[in-house]
Write an enzyme that holds these catalytic residues in place. Structure first.
Site, PDB file in Angstrom:
ATOM      1  N   HIS A   7    -109.025 -68.241  11.287  1.00  0.00           N
ATOM      2  CA  HIS A   7    -107.560 -68.279  11.258  1.00  0.00           C
ATOM      3  C   HIS A   7    -107.003 -68.563  12.650  1.00  0.00           C
ATOM      4  O   HIS A   7    -107.651 -68.322  13.670  1.00  0.00           O
ATOM      5  CB  HIS A   7    -107.004 -66.953  10.722  1.00  0.00           C
ATOM      6  CG  HIS A   7    -107.329 -65.783  11.597  1.00  0.00           C
ATOM      7  ND1 HIS A   7    -106.655 -65.511  12.774  1.00  0.00           N
ATOM      8  CD2 HIS A   7    -108.272 -64.827  11.483  1.00  0.00           C
ATOM      9  CE1 HIS A   7    -107.158 -64.438  13.331  1.00  0.00           C
ATOM     10  NE2 HIS A   7    -108.152 -63.998  12.571  1.00  0.00           N
TER      11      HIS A   7
ATOM     12  N   GLU B  66    -112.298 -59.913   7.207  1.00  0.00           N
ATOM     13  CA  GLU B  66    -112.852 -59.608   8.523  1.00  0.00           C
ATOM     14  C   GLU B  66    -113.677 -58.329   8.488  1.00  0.00           C
ATOM     15  O   GLU B  66    -113.486 -57.476   7.614  1.00  0.00           O
ATOM     16  CB  GLU B  66    -111.724 -59.484   9.559  1.00  0.00           C
ATOM     17  CG  GLU B  66    -112.189 -59.219  10.989  1.00  0.00           C
ATOM     18  CD  GLU B  66    -113.118 -60.278  11.586  1.00  0.00           C
ATOM     19  OE1 GLU B  66    -114.217 -60.513  11.034  1.00  0.00           O
ATOM     20  OE2 GLU B  66    -112.754 -60.846  12.637  1.00  0.00           O
TER      21      GLU B  66
END
Length: 183
Positions: free
Chosen positions: A12, A86
């Site tokens: 990202h 994550e």
């Protein structure tokens, strides 16, 4: 070494918490203007590639989803998979690295986080994900998860997660056990 489908892996774009030096883990922070520009750059890179037959698979976390909306060509069928989230940071999610002293300066903090996921559990999660990928794919994920996926897809031991490289605004191509960074 196990052979995996061809992958393009994106982290990202930069977030407000990246700038502040905060650990995100399962929490979320919005992309900055720079982060949106990084995602747009990833989109330019992907637009220059032949992605026929590729699927798009994204972490469901907001910062990755926003990056995918900006970067992924509309022709890719996009799905979301929690396996791409994550690494869990446990009690340290949302904390500033600076507040963690020396442990906040390197990769050891991902192993030391109280209640965190750690590299071994992350490797199991990422290996199971990779085993389930049915064909060539563009993955939109996060810094440490991206590193682990690429470590495993290139046949390296999980300790190499520290060495494999990272970055925002680029795309990693992994095919035949070889990684190449595209800027």
């Amino acid at each position: 070494m196990r052979s995996f489908p061809e992958l393009y892996v994106l982290r990202h774009g930069e977030t407000v918490w990246n700038v502040e030096g905060r650990l995100q883990g399962g929490l979320d922070s919005a992309l900055t203007a720079r982060g949106r520009a990084q995602a747009a750059r990833q989109g330019e890179i992907l637009a220059s590639l032949e992605l026929y037959g590729f699927s798009g698979i994204c972490s469901p976390q907001g910062r990755a989803a926003e990056t995918a909306r900006i970067a992924l060509p509309e022709v890719l069928k996009l799905s979301y998979d929690p396996a791409l989230r994550e690494i869990g940071m446990g009690d340290w999610a949302g904390k500033a690295r600076a507040d963690l002293g020396d442990v906040g300066k390197g990769f050891d903090l991902y192993e030391a986080a109280p209640g965190g996921e750690g590299f071994t559990a992350l490797a199991r999660r990422c290996a199971a994900f990779l085993e389930g990928v049915q064909g060539p794919a563009v993955l939109v994920t996060h810094g440490i998860t991206s590193r682990m996926i690429r470590t495993l897809a290139t046949g390296q031991p999980i300790e190499m997660v520290r060495e494999i490289g990272g970055g925002q605004g680029c795309v990693y191509h992994v095919a035949g056990g070889v990684q190449k960074r595209i800027d």
